[in-house]
Design a protein around this motif. Sequence first.
Motif, PDB file in Angstrom:
ATOM      1  N   ASP A 267       0.672  -1.290   0.221  1.00 16.92           N
ATOM      2  CA  ASP A 267       0.093  -0.130   0.019  1.00 16.92           C
ATOM      3  C   ASP A 267       0.846   1.316   0.001  1.00 16.92           C
ATOM      4  O   ASP A 267       0.555   2.183  -0.762  1.00 16.92           O
ATOM      5  CB  ASP A 267      -0.906   0.120   1.132  1.00 16.92           C
ATOM      6  N   LEU A 270       2.098   2.783  -3.211  1.00 16.66           N
ATOM      7  CA  LEU A 270       1.182   3.292  -4.400  1.00 16.66           C
ATOM      8  C   LEU A 270       1.205   4.796  -4.721  1.00 16.66           C
ATOM      9  O   LEU A 270       0.868   5.067  -6.035  1.00 16.66           O
ATOM     10  CB  LEU A 270      -0.525   2.796  -3.899  1.00 16.66           C
ATOM     11  N   GLU A 272       0.453   8.364  -5.385  1.00 16.26           N
ATOM     12  CA  GLU A 272      -0.770   9.224  -6.100  1.00 16.26           C
ATOM     13  C   GLU A 272      -1.854   8.134  -6.712  1.00 16.26           C
ATOM     14  O   GLU A 272      -3.034   8.297  -6.842  1.00 16.26           O
ATOM     15  CB  GLU A 272      -0.575  10.296  -6.857  1.00 16.26           C
ATOM     16  N   ARG A 273      -1.151   7.127  -7.522  1.00 15.85           N
ATOM     17  CA  ARG A 273      -1.859   6.186  -8.000  1.00 15.85           C
ATOM     18  C   ARG A 273      -2.559   5.300  -7.077  1.00 15.85           C
ATOM     19  O   ARG A 273      -1.788   4.559  -6.555  1.00 15.85           O
ATOM     20  CB  ARG A 273      -0.783   5.534  -8.980  1.00 15.85           C
ATOM     21  N   ASN A 274      -3.925   5.265  -6.942  1.00 18.34           N
ATOM     22  CA  ASN A 274      -4.469   4.606  -5.777  1.00 18.34           C
ATOM     23  C   ASN A 274      -5.003   3.255  -6.378  1.00 18.34           C
ATOM     24  O   ASN A 274      -5.617   2.649  -5.549  1.00 18.34           O
ATOM     25  CB  ASN A 274      -5.503   5.345  -5.265  1.00 18.34           C
ATOM     26  N   ARG A 276      -3.550  -0.571  -8.299  1.00 13.32           N
ATOM     27  CA  ARG A 276      -2.389  -1.559  -8.669  1.00 13.32           C
ATOM     28  C   ARG A 276      -2.583  -1.804 -10.090  1.00 13.32           C
ATOM     29  O   ARG A 276      -3.660  -1.957 -10.860  1.00 13.32           O
ATOM     30  CB  ARG A 276      -2.599  -2.572  -7.982  1.00 13.32           C
TER      31      ARG A 276
END
Length: 319
Positions: A267, A270, A272-274, A276
């Motif tokens: 977690d 990750l 800003e890109r929330n 996967r």
Amino acid sequence: MAGPQTCLQLPVLDISEPLAPPSLSQACQDWGFFYISNHGISLDLIARISSLSKNLFNVPSSSKQLLGPNSTLKTYTPHFIVSPFFESLRVWGPDFAASAMSSSSVLLGEPELALCEVLQEYGTKMVQLSKRIMEVLLRCLGDGLDYEHLQHDFQNSHGYLRINNYTAPNNQEENEGLGIHTDMSCITILHQNEIGGLQVRCKEGNWLDISPNEGNLVINIGDLLQAWSNGRFKSSHHRVVLRGSNPRLSLAFFWCFEDEKVIYAPDKVLGERNFRLYRPFLCKDYLRFREEASDKVGYESIGWTVMDFAGIQASKTKN
Ligand SMILES: O=C(O)CCC(=O)C(=O)O
Ligand SMILES: [Fe+2]
């Protein structure tokens, strides 16, 4: 007017300093390549490895076949598997001396003890450098305290070395010594000799040289770290071109996750890109996927990268 850029300018990380240059994160994101300085690998150590390993490559090819893909040890990659101009010897860690002992005994009829000794020294230093570089990279991903948590994922990582010997024909052409590929490592630490020839591919598809840089080593991000970092670090396509007939030797050290590791971006990376970009996968399953690729399409890994294997958007079936 200046011509098109042909050589990539990359940041140099001084590994003896506590702080990384501010441009390092961006270079890892855009190129997945940078240099390190003050790495503690002397020119003398490299010269000794080069001259001793030449003795191994100089034995008749019938002897080298005894370590080839159909042998028990499988430490030698003969000409024509990767390219007509490339052959390579693999030295397994962490006991680099033992691995060099087995291979040199087969090639020379007795172990080459001086080579075992220098490879043990080089391999041990590569392991230490890999841990230090990973520490810096993890600090780039997770600010402050997070990085210690992230480090747990790398506690069982291990490394191996490839001694790559390139021999180009004496013609005016530019010959491909090593075709386009991405590395199956977390990071790779590369020494290329003064001949140069390493190139990285731009988004636009053209090639830029990564030149030998004052004794600094080249570091590149591999597929395993690209997936684990959720694409925040890039595993770039690269290759080696040979210009002229001077011999080229490189030492490529691959620092990898253990086979049983489930690769899954934590977690905390990750950012800003929330979401996967990769499904969780077993490290050894990806290595097998790439092996299968080499059997089917040869060495070049286009269409067979970690994004093709585990990318959430990617089609996962290859026939
Ligand atoms: O020989 C070189 O400079 C590059 C080697 C390389 O890319 C590799 O072994 O994966
Ligand atoms: Fe590579």
